[in-house]
Design a protein around this motif. Structure first.
Motif, PDB file in Angstrom:
ATOM      1  N   PHE A  54       0.811  -1.220   0.008  1.00 18.56           N
ATOM      2  CA  PHE A  54       0.018  -0.111  -0.111  1.00 18.56           C
ATOM      3  C   PHE A  54       0.859   1.268  -0.348  1.00 18.56           C
ATOM      4  O   PHE A  54       0.529   2.366  -0.005  1.00 18.56           O
ATOM      5  CB  PHE A  54      -0.915  -0.001   1.136  1.00 18.56           C
ATOM      6  N   GLY A  55       2.249   1.201   0.061  1.00 16.33           N
ATOM      7  CA  GLY A  55       2.795   2.141  -0.240  1.00 16.33           C
ATOM      8  C   GLY A  55       3.122   2.635  -1.371  1.00 16.33           C
ATOM      9  O   GLY A  55       4.349   2.771  -1.966  1.00 16.33           O
ATOM     10  N   THR A  56       2.169   2.956  -2.094  1.00 13.65           N
ATOM     11  CA  THR A  56       2.168   3.396  -3.501  1.00 13.65           C
ATOM     12  C   THR A  56       2.243   4.972  -3.875  1.00 13.65           C
ATOM     13  O   THR A  56       1.996   5.601  -2.753  1.00 13.65           O
ATOM     14  CB  THR A  56       0.755   2.832  -4.079  1.00 13.65           C
ATOM     15  N   TYR A  57       2.255   5.723  -5.005  1.00 12.94           N
ATOM     16  CA  TYR A  57       2.135   6.958  -5.352  1.00 12.94           C
ATOM     17  C   TYR A  57       0.881   7.355  -5.251  1.00 12.94           C
ATOM     18  O   TYR A  57       0.515   8.165  -4.531  1.00 12.94           O
ATOM     19  CB  TYR A  57       2.872   7.164  -6.793  1.00 12.94           C
ATOM     20  N   GLU A  58       0.101   6.639  -5.901  1.00 10.98           N
ATOM     21  CA  GLU A  58      -1.454   6.756  -5.806  1.00 10.98           C
ATOM     22  C   GLU A  58      -2.081   6.569  -4.574  1.00 10.98           C
ATOM     23  O   GLU A  58      -1.645   5.526  -3.780  1.00 10.98           O
ATOM     24  CB  GLU A  58      -1.943   6.001  -6.956  1.00 10.98           C
ATOM     25  N   ASN A  59      -3.266   7.155  -4.217  1.00 15.61           N
ATOM     26  CA  ASN A  59      -3.969   6.700  -3.281  1.00 15.61           C
ATOM     27  C   ASN A  59      -4.295   4.981  -3.442  1.00 15.61           C
ATOM     28  O   ASN A  59      -4.815   4.906  -4.676  1.00 15.61           O
ATOM     29  CB  ASN A  59      -5.282   7.283  -3.070  1.00 15.61           C
ATOM     30  N   ALA A  60      -3.950   4.178  -2.570  1.00  9.21           N
ATOM     31  CA  ALA A  60      -3.974   2.987  -2.763  1.00  9.21           C
ATOM     32  C   ALA A  60      -5.444   2.279  -2.962  1.00  9.21           C
ATOM     33  O   ALA A  60      -5.394   1.202  -3.409  1.00  9.21           O
ATOM     34  CB  ALA A  60      -3.353   2.111  -1.777  1.00  9.21           C
ATOM     35  N   ASN A 117       8.194   6.911  -1.596  1.00  8.06           N
ATOM     36  CA  ASN A 117       7.276   6.859  -3.016  1.00  8.06           C
ATOM     37  C   ASN A 117       6.077   7.690  -3.074  1.00  8.06           C
ATOM     38  O   ASN A 117       5.121   7.492  -3.683  1.00  8.06           O
ATOM     39  CB  ASN A 117       6.461   5.199  -2.840  1.00  8.06           C
ATOM     40  N   PRO A 143      -9.322   6.100   4.030  1.00 11.75           N
ATOM     41  CA  PRO A 143      -9.593   5.813   2.266  1.00 11.75           C
ATOM     42  C   PRO A 143      -9.469   4.093   2.192  1.00 11.75           C
ATOM     43  O   PRO A 143      -9.984   3.701   1.413  1.00 11.75           O
ATOM     44  CB  PRO A 143      -8.600   6.515   1.739  1.00 11.75           C
ATOM     45  N   LEU A 144      -8.367   3.598   2.892  1.00  9.89           N
ATOM     46  CA  LEU A 144      -8.301   2.204   3.077  1.00  9.89           C
ATOM     47  C   LEU A 144      -9.205   1.101   3.839  1.00  9.89           C
ATOM     48  O   LEU A 144      -9.015   0.134   3.818  1.00  9.89           O
ATOM     49  CB  LEU A 144      -6.810   1.952   3.185  1.00  9.89           C
ATOM     50  N   ASP A 163      -2.954  -4.147   8.038  1.00  8.37           N
ATOM     51  CA  ASP A 163      -1.779  -3.536   7.892  1.00  8.37           C
ATOM     52  C   ASP A 163      -1.631  -2.855   6.425  1.00  8.37           C
ATOM     53  O   ASP A 163      -1.009  -3.610   5.695  1.00  8.37           O
ATOM     54  CB  ASP A 163      -0.639  -4.463   7.999  1.00  8.37           C
ATOM     55  N   GLU A 164      -2.536  -2.104   5.895  1.00  9.52           N
ATOM     56  CA  GLU A 164      -2.840  -1.648   4.446  1.00  9.52           C
ATOM     57  C   GLU A 164      -2.809   0.165   4.535  1.00  9.52           C
ATOM     58  O   GLU A 164      -3.767   0.315   3.932  1.00  9.52           O
ATOM     59  CB  GLU A 164      -4.083  -2.006   4.008  1.00  9.52           C
ATOM     60  N   CYS A 165      -1.921   0.532   5.037  1.00  5.78           N
ATOM     61  CA  CYS A 165      -1.943   2.017   5.128  1.00  5.78           C
ATOM     62  C   CYS A 165      -1.110   2.807   4.121  1.00  5.78           C
ATOM     63  O   CYS A 165      -0.032   2.501   3.944  1.00  5.78           O
ATOM     64  CB  CYS A 165      -1.197   2.416   6.543  1.00  5.78           C
ATOM     65  N   TRP A 166      -1.981   3.905   3.645  1.00  5.45           N
ATOM     66  CA  TRP A 166      -1.270   4.707   2.434  1.00  5.45           C
ATOM     67  C   TRP A 166      -0.517   5.992   3.308  1.00  5.45           C
ATOM     68  O   TRP A 166      -0.187   6.951   2.681  1.00  5.45           O
ATOM     69  CB  TRP A 166      -2.342   5.260   1.699  1.00  5.45           C
ATOM     70  N   TYR A 167      -0.508   5.910   4.827  1.00  3.98           N
ATOM     71  CA  TYR A 167       0.179   7.038   5.473  1.00  3.98           C
ATOM     72  C   TYR A 167      -0.202   8.390   5.030  1.00  3.98           C
ATOM     73  O   TYR A 167       0.619   9.256   4.648  1.00  3.98           O
ATOM     74  CB  TYR A 167       1.639   6.988   5.628  1.00  3.98           C
ATOM     75  N   PRO A 181       4.924   3.175   7.827  1.00  5.63           N
ATOM     76  CA  PRO A 181       5.236   1.525   8.131  1.00  5.63           C
ATOM     77  C   PRO A 181       6.761   1.015   7.911  1.00  5.63           C
ATOM     78  O   PRO A 181       7.323   1.660   7.434  1.00  5.63           O
ATOM     79  CB  PRO A 181       4.334   1.206   6.939  1.00  5.63           C
ATOM     80  N   LEU A 197       8.937   0.602   4.836  1.00  6.94           N
ATOM     81  CA  LEU A 197       9.650   1.902   4.232  1.00  6.94           C
ATOM     82  C   LEU A 197      10.253   2.808   5.038  1.00  6.94           C
ATOM     83  O   LEU A 197      10.652   4.021   4.599  1.00  6.94           O
ATOM     84  CB  LEU A 197       8.444   2.420   3.108  1.00  6.94           C
TER      85      LEU A 197
END
Ligand SMILES: Cc1cc2nc3c(=O)[nH]c(=O)nc-3n(C[C@H](O)[C@H](O)[C@H](O)COP(=O)(O)OP(=O)(O)OC[C@H]3O[C@@H](n4cnc5c(N)ncnc54)[C@H](O)[C@@H]3O)c2cc1C
Ligand code: SF4
Ligand code: SF4
Lengths: 579, 77
Positions: free
Chosen positions: A212-218, A251, B33-34, B51-55, B73, B76
């Protein structure tokens, strides 16, 4: 779960995706005709969903009188995109750009202005001046939400749309949604549907390994692309991937658009500039990649030469807006803009027209190839559209859909299709053990990295296709034990669809184009004779993935041959010494 | 294949002393959002469930009592 509830509602217009372009489509449809019933279906919560969930650092592509004309902008984007653009659609954006800025300003979105109240434009692109900073751009979502409420748009949060419904005559009839917390179904019958589901941002796997560490909102995993594909719409130039220069591991954008106008720049490990311009394009990414290959990497965003006041101003912008956790990331790493440049890296691949050119085909009215179906924002084929493009094209779609609705009736969809879709959705809930959504998604995305990332190699992409087919077979073991896992299981299937589309589209175009985005090792040259055209991918009548070439319509703004090469000369001739 | 459960660390931390979920607050759960936060039914406190966080931080910004802290997280960090 055999008795899972299905609710059926009717609307004039259904908008899917409540991030940026979606809310604007709903708003403009309602402003055009307040009598229409407009439903906005959102997978998350409209208050905080999508790319701009925390706000935005600036407009990347504002066409503001006195700084640029729509014609200049159309030319810049045509050149940045190697000529493969539907100029009419870019022109529709460019002419709608300034009125949209004024509209947002009136609603209360804050843009940077100078002492006399004029917009404070900055130059980041290669040719023209198009960046308008928004150092106080935190409130965009609040402003949109207020307007949605005021206009009485019906919002359904936490429903993920899974498939579009079509009438026997081929026009749009509505869509199926699944509640992400209860797995209940919502069928919305509608005369027109606007897709605004954002980028396919969970296609490649981030190098950190964090899914979920993507550029876009995941949350933007490519559902819009998959739904359009399964409905039979054409998707354009998918091989023109989105690949971005980002803060390594974090990212997210570093961000040269904000720092550039203050004197920050992209540098190699010697502190030297190697590109003339930090605007994201395939050519820029190619130079970035070459610099890493040459042993001059890592590549950095360099700011340590700037004055203290400048750096604190940059920090305030970058650490409070858009991606506020940037500051937290740097702090843990001991990064300080004053002392150390920020290490950057090349992101994983995705589809996104907002940043490159991969999207569902639309014309200048945001219409797709299916009657009554529109697409806007990152998932629609208007290139380099960014946030303002999502707003403008959302507005165009909303107004056009409102007009379209006046002349059509609600259509019936095929009950058998709906029953089959219910079954497809619920299948993972009918198993007690098997494979988890996470591991199937991880493996798909890991294979995307291994075999689809540029430089693209034919033999590798063919292996990818075989491995994706194996994963498709494994779907019979995909298991979801609760509604949240079902959400991820459905997303995983979208990601697999997008992975297949990425491989097929890349194999179809047997040339190299758009710098790094479509760099094919077996076809290294750009071949204008054969490939000066859009490619479209679609599901044919037999349910197979098919391709076609689509002519580039005659330009509305002429571009001279020598101008066309401008983005091919991004490398600094003799590296300038650091200032 | 049987499914197993494996431990993960939670990057998003909620201060139980500040969280007022027992009074009916669900703001952080609503805005994420997640959709990875939830209220623990026993303790009546918010927690990171997946454990699916976009911080991205809406949870922290919108919490009325400042109970949420978003950390990057571990993978990273
Ligand atoms: C980190 C970052 C920084 C950026 N910085 C800038 C910048 O400084 N300036 C600029 O101009 N542009 C910037 N951009 C680009 C800009 O934000 C996007 O181009 C624009 O916001 C896209 O709008 P959209 O409506 O297409 O997508 P989004 O705003 O992302 O909205 C998509 C919505 O669809 C929802 N959705 C997805 N699938 C489904 C489904 N199946 N059912 C229901 N809903 C669904 C999502 O939850 C989301 O709310 C940035 C983007 C990112 C990610
Ligand atoms: S928003 Fe804050 S107070 Fe409310 S439930 Fe979440 S942590 Fe608790
Ligand atoms: S940081 Fe974003 S994704 Fe993570 S819990 Fe908070 S709102 Fe959800």
């Amino acid at each position: 779960m055999t008795d899972t509830k299905t609710e059926i509602i009717e609307a004039d217009i259904l908008v899917i995706g409540g991030g940026t372009g979606g809310p604007m489509a709903a708003i403009k449809a309602k402003e055009a005709n307040p009598g229409l019933k407009v439903v906005l279906m959102e997978k998350a919560n409209v208050k905080r969903s999508g790319a701009i969930s925390m706000g935005m650092d600036g407009l990347n592509n504002a066409v503001v009188p006195g700084y640029a004309t729509p014609e200049q902008y159309v030319k810049e984007i045509t050149v940045a995109n190697d000529g493969i653009v539907n100029q009419k659609a870019v022109m529709a954006y460019a002419t709608g750009s300034f009125p949209m800025i004024q509209y947002l300003d009136k609603l209360g979105v804050k843009f940077e202005k100078d002492g006399s109240g004029e917009y404070n434009m900055r130059k980041v692109h290669h040719m023209g001046t198009y960046v308008l900073p928004m150092p106080e751009g935190h409130n965009v979502k609040k402003v949109l939400y207020r307007q949605l409420r005021r206009l009485q748009v019906a919002v359904t949060n936490r429903y993920m749309a899974t498939r579009l419904l079509k009438a026997p005559d081929g026009r749009i009839a509505g869509a199926v949604g699944v509640n992400t917390r209860t797995s209940e179904f919502l069928v919305v019958k509608a005369k027109a549907v606007v897709l605004a589901c954002g980028a396919a941002g969970r296609l490649g796997l981030p190098a950190s390994g964090y899914m979920f560490g993507t550029y876009e909102n995941a949350a933007n995993c490519g559902d819009g692309y998959a739904m359009a594909y399964h409905a039979g719409a054409q998707l354009a130039n998918l091989e023109c991937y989105q690949i971005n220069p980002l803060i390594k591991d974090y990212n997210g954008p570093s961000c040269a658009y904000v720092t550039g106008p203050f004197g920050g720049y992209t540098a190699n490990n010697k502190g030297d500039r190697f590109i003339e311009c930090d605007y994201w394009s395939g050519q820029m990414m190619l130079e970035f990649w070459r610099e890493l290959q040459s042993g001059n990497g890592p590549v950095y965003l360099k700011m340590d030469h700037l004055a203290e006041e400048t750096i604190s101003e940059i920090e305030t912008i970058l650490h409070t807006n858009e991606r506020p956790s940037r500051g937290r990331f740097h702090e843990r790493r001991g990064n300080d803009y004053r002392k150390r440049p920020v290490e950057m890296h090349i992101s994983e691949i995705g589809f996104c027209s907002g940043h490159s050119a991969s999207g569902v085909w639309v014309d200048e009215n945001a219409r797709t190839t299916i009657p009554g179906l529109y697409a806007v924002g990152d998932m629609a084929s208007v290139p380099h559209n960014y946030m303002l493009g999502a707003f403008v094209n959302g507005g165009i779609a909303g107004r056009d859909a409102a007009e379209y609705c006046a002349n059509v009736q609600l259509a019936d969809y095929d009950e058998g299709y709906l029953a089959a879709e219910r079954e497809r959705v619920l299948a993972p809930t009918r198993r007690e053990d098997g494979l988890t959504p996470h591991e199937m998604e991880f493996k798909t995305r890991r294979l995307v990295n291994d075999y689809l990332e540029p430089p693209k190699v034919t033999a590798k992409m063919e292996i990818a296709q075989r491995r994706f087919a194996e994963i498709r077979d494994d779907l019979s073991e995909l298991c979801a034990r609760d509604p949240h896992e079902l959400l991820r299981a459905l997303e995983m299937q979208t990601i697999l669809d997008c992975a297949d589309m990425a491989a097929a589209a890349s194999l179809y175009r047997t040339e190299s184009r758009w710098g790094f985005y479509h760099l094919r090792v077996d076809h290294p040259e750009t071949n204008d004779e054969e490939w000066f055209c859009h490619t479209v991918l679609y599901k044919d009548d037999a349910g197979r993935m098919a391709h076609a070439k689509r002519e580039v319509d005659p330009y509305v703004v002429a571009v001279e041959a020598d101008e066309m090469a401008a983005y091919h000369q991004l490398r600094v001739k003799t590296p300038a010494a650091a200032e | 294949m049987p499914i197993i459960t494996q431990a993960k660390s939670a990057a998003v931390v909620i201060d139980d002393a500040l969280c007022i979920a027992e009074k009916g607050c669900t703001v952080c759960v609503d805005v994420c959002p997640l959709d990875i936060l939830a209220i623990d039914e026993g303790r009546k406190k918010a927690f990171m469930k997946y454990d699916e966080c976009w911080y991205c931080m809406p949870c922290e910004a919108d919490c009325p009592t400042g109970a949420v802290k978003v950390n990057i997280p571990y993978l990273l960090r």
